[in-house]
Design an enzyme around this catalytic site. Structure first.
Site, PDB file in Angstrom:
ATOM      1  N   HIS A  23      -1.245   5.268   8.045  1.00 39.73           N
ATOM      2  CA  HIS A  23      -2.358   4.699   7.346  1.00 39.73           C
ATOM      3  C   HIS A  23      -2.311   3.172   7.940  1.00 39.73           C
ATOM      4  O   HIS A  23      -1.833   2.909   8.429  1.00 39.73           O
ATOM      5  CB  HIS A  23      -2.061   4.688   5.995  1.00 39.73           C
ATOM      6  CG  HIS A  23      -0.924   3.945   5.513  1.00 39.73           C
ATOM      7  ND1 HIS A  23       0.378   4.216   5.478  1.00 39.73           N
ATOM      8  CD2 HIS A  23      -0.826   2.542   5.229  1.00 39.73           C
ATOM      9  CE1 HIS A  23       1.248   3.045   5.143  1.00 39.73           C
ATOM     10  NE2 HIS A  23       0.533   2.068   5.104  1.00 39.73           N
TER      11      HIS A  23
ATOM     12  N   ARG B 136      16.679   3.162   3.306  1.00 39.01           N
ATOM     13  CA  ARG B 136      15.834   1.897   3.715  1.00 39.01           C
ATOM     14  C   ARG B 136      14.968   1.442   2.444  1.00 39.01           C
ATOM     15  O   ARG B 136      14.450   2.223   1.650  1.00 39.01           O
ATOM     16  CB  ARG B 136      14.873   2.586   4.756  1.00 39.01           C
ATOM     17  CG  ARG B 136      13.933   1.470   5.594  1.00 39.01           C
ATOM     18  CD  ARG B 136      13.205   1.828   6.692  1.00 39.01           C
ATOM     19  NE  ARG B 136      12.370   0.909   7.220  1.00 39.01           N
ATOM     20  CZ  ARG B 136      11.270   0.740   6.835  1.00 39.01           C
ATOM     21  NH1 ARG B 136      10.616   1.636   6.283  1.00 39.01           N
ATOM     22  NH2 ARG B 136      10.409  -0.327   7.406  1.00 39.01           N
TER      23      ARG B 136
HETATM   24  C1  LIG Z   1      -4.421  -2.896  -3.184  1.00 43.26           C
HETATM   25  C2  LIG Z   1      -3.977  -1.747  -2.886  1.00 43.26           C
HETATM   26  C3  LIG Z   1      -3.620  -1.322  -1.447  1.00 43.26           C
HETATM   27  C4  LIG Z   1      -3.053   0.055  -1.703  1.00 43.26           C
HETATM   28  C5  LIG Z   1      -3.819   0.525  -2.717  1.00 43.26           C
HETATM   29  C6  LIG Z   1      -3.724  -0.710  -3.694  1.00 43.26           C
HETATM   30  C7  LIG Z   1      -2.289  -0.699  -4.272  1.00 43.26           C
HETATM   31  C8  LIG Z   1      -1.445   0.107  -3.383  1.00 43.26           C
HETATM   32  C9  LIG Z   1      -1.546  -0.178  -1.913  1.00 43.26           C
HETATM   33  C10 LIG Z   1      -0.900   1.050  -1.159  1.00 43.26           C
HETATM   34  C11 LIG Z   1       0.426   0.725  -0.828  1.00 43.26           C
HETATM   35  C12 LIG Z   1       1.041   1.689   0.147  1.00 43.26           C
HETATM   36  C13 LIG Z   1       0.159   2.172   1.165  1.00 43.26           C
HETATM   37  C14 LIG Z   1      -1.117   2.403   0.723  1.00 43.26           C
HETATM   38  C15 LIG Z   1      -2.258   2.778   1.591  1.00 43.26           C
HETATM   39  C16 LIG Z   1      -1.412   2.907  -0.486  1.00 43.26           C
HETATM   40  O1  LIG Z   1      -1.098   4.441  -0.730  1.00 43.26           O
HETATM   41  O2  LIG Z   1      -1.158   2.482  -1.569  1.00 43.26           O
HETATM   42  C17 LIG Z   1      -1.695   1.145   0.290  1.00 43.26           C
HETATM   43  C18 LIG Z   1      -3.082   0.813  -0.354  1.00 43.26           C
HETATM   44  C19 LIG Z   1      -4.159   0.346   0.734  1.00 43.26           C
HETATM   45  O3  LIG Z   1      -3.741  -0.546   1.546  1.00 43.26           O
HETATM   46  O4  LIG Z   1      -5.019   1.242   0.747  1.00 43.26           O
HETATM   47  O1  LIG Z   2       8.031   0.696   4.746  1.00 45.50           O
HETATM   48  C1  LIG Z   2       7.565   0.497   5.865  1.00 45.50           C
HETATM   49  O2  LIG Z   2       7.837  -0.076   6.485  1.00 45.50           O
HETATM   50  C2  LIG Z   2       5.679   0.341   5.601  1.00 45.50           C
HETATM   51  C3  LIG Z   2       5.346   0.393   4.132  1.00 45.50           C
HETATM   52  C4  LIG Z   2       3.783   0.381   4.212  1.00 45.50           C
HETATM   53  O3  LIG Z   2       3.331   0.327   5.218  1.00 45.50           O
HETATM   54  C5  LIG Z   2       3.098   0.232   3.096  1.00 45.50           C
HETATM   55  O4  LIG Z   2       3.760  -0.233   1.837  1.00 45.50           O
HETATM   56  O5  LIG Z   2       1.972  -0.164   2.980  1.00 45.50           O
HETATM   57 FE   LIG Z   3       1.041   0.042   4.829  1.00 43.08          FE
END
Ligand SMILES: C=C1C[C@]23C[C@H]1CC[C@H]2[C@@]12CCC[C@@](C)(C(=O)O1)[C@H]2[C@@H]3C(=O)O
Ligand SMILES: O=C(O)CCC(=O)C(=O)O
Ligand SMILES: [Fe+2]
Length: 348
Positions: A226, A293
């Site tokens: 992503h 991790r």
């Molecule tokens: C402010 C944000 C940014 C979110 C959504 C919301 C809260 C959690 C973030 C994440 C964190 C993990 C990867 C991601 C792709 C996900 O699934 O949740 C992120 C997403 C984004 O960057 O789009």
């Molecule tokens: O665990 C990682 O190294 C990546 C985490 C990440 O990409 C995210 O939380 O958006």
């Molecule tokens: Fe990320």
């Protein structure tokens, strides 16, 4: 507490997936087996590596600009965040994820909510499950932390609050370095930076990730590929490697943990603001057979009402704006709906 992001997700509620107790799984269930993982060839790792920038180096600005253009990611040292604070955050993560599943589920993220325990939001776009657990924090963590640790919640709240404050300061500094490298240097250039140019009104989310040791790591996926929907993301990873980034021409490249270092990602909103000069980086997390991790991602963006658009200084007759103006909320909404097609859907 209602968050500013909740509007973005209400229209796209996430299906409630039941979290397993990973420690009880001695084989990889089929629902976790990813068939086409698109793995890197071994030689990829040797030839190229993500840039490392010492923030005390007088040439840091140039190094960061180059890294944002060619990689969309870099690591920093001498960033001013103390090792003891990073250790405390790691300890809070460890303590959180080692709670029994039923305890963690007391703080489960609601289907249309943002904060709490659960699978990453992007899970719904993939047919296979990810070998990880996440905890998202937007706004004060108190309510959820009280459910997790009825006794010691206030200690963990203090750790997270201090971490968020420190991350916010570092993010503001990185903003000026990243923008400075594009010639955006005056305080009038970014109005929402505020009178003290400290980006006081910025918004952020903190994502804590836990990747348990996995009986079949070659077929599992910790966090699927992503890009982050942010301006920038500051990632702390413990000493177990797992993060990989996709680089055109090189494939998937590992980002090994650097002692005391932090990983900085360019997000989609920075790509828009830079009118395409800076790349938002595609990344994923792999898992490990013997080691679990931990990582924590500070996802940083503009205040909810601010529209991000290609900066006027980077737009001209030969450089038309590539994207239309969009607020962070609106973009998260688009991402929740279109996932990796979100950027192209805001292209003009
Ligand atoms: C402010 C944000 C940014 C979110 C959504 C919301 C809260 C959690 C973030 C994440 C964190 C993990 C990867 C991601 C792709 C996900 O699934 O949740 C992120 C997403 C984004 O960057 O789009
Ligand atoms: O665990 C990682 O190294 C990546 C985490 C990440 O990409 C995210 O939380 O958006
Ligand atoms: Fe990320």
């Amino acid at each position: 507490m209602p968050s500013r992001f909740s509007d973005a997700f209400r229209a796209h509620p996430q299906q409630q997936l039941k979290h397993p107790d990973f420690t009880s799984l001695h084989e990889l269930p089929d629902s976790y087996a990813w068939n086409q993982r698109d793995d890197p060839s071994p030689e990829t790792f040797a030839t190229e590596s993500v840039p490392l920038v010492d923030l005390n180096d007088p040439n840091a600005l140039q190094g960061i600009g180059h890294a944002c253009k060619t990689w969309g990611i870099f690591q920093v040292t001498n960033h001013g965040i103390s090792t003891s604070l990073l250790d405390m955050v790691e300890h809070t993560c460890r303590s959180l994820f080692s709670l029994p599943v039923h305890q963690k589920l007391k703080a489960a993220r609601s289907p249309d909510g943002v904060s709490g325990y659960g699978f990453a939001r992007i899970s719904s776009f993939f047919s296979k499950l990810m070998w990880s657990e996440g905890f998202t924090i937007v706004g004060p963590p108190d309510e959820h932390f009280r459910q997790l640790w009825p006794q010691d919640f206030s200690y963990h709240c203090d750790v997270i609050k201090e971490y968020k404050e420190e991350m916010k300061k570092l993010a503001g500094r990185l903003m000026w370095l990243m923008l400075g490298s594009l010639g955006i240097i005056a305080k009038e250039d970014i109005k929402w930076a505020g009178p003290k140019t400290d980006f006081k009104e910025a918004s952020a989310a903190l994502q804590l990730n836990y990747y348990p040791a996995c009986p079949d790591p070659d077929r599992a996926m910790g966090l699927a590929p992503h890009t982050d929907s942010t301006l920038l993301t500051i990632l702390y990873q413990n000493s177990t490697s797992g993060l990989q980034v996709f680089k055109e021409g090189a494939g998937w490249v590992a980002v090994p943990p650097v002692p005391g270092g932090l990983v900085i990602n360019v997000g989609d909103l920075m790509h828009i603001l830079s009118n395409g000069s800076y790349q938002s980086v595609l990344h994923r997390a792999m898992v490990n057979r013997s080691h679990h991790r931990l990582s924590s991602a500070y996802l940083y963006g503009p205040p909810s009402t601010v529209e991000i658009s290609p900066h006027p200084k980077l737009v001209g007759p030969t450089h038309p704006p590539l994207y239309r103006p969009v607020t962070w909320n609106e973009y998260l909404h688009t991402k929740a709906k279109h996932f990796n097609k979100a950027l192209s859907s805001v292209r003009v």
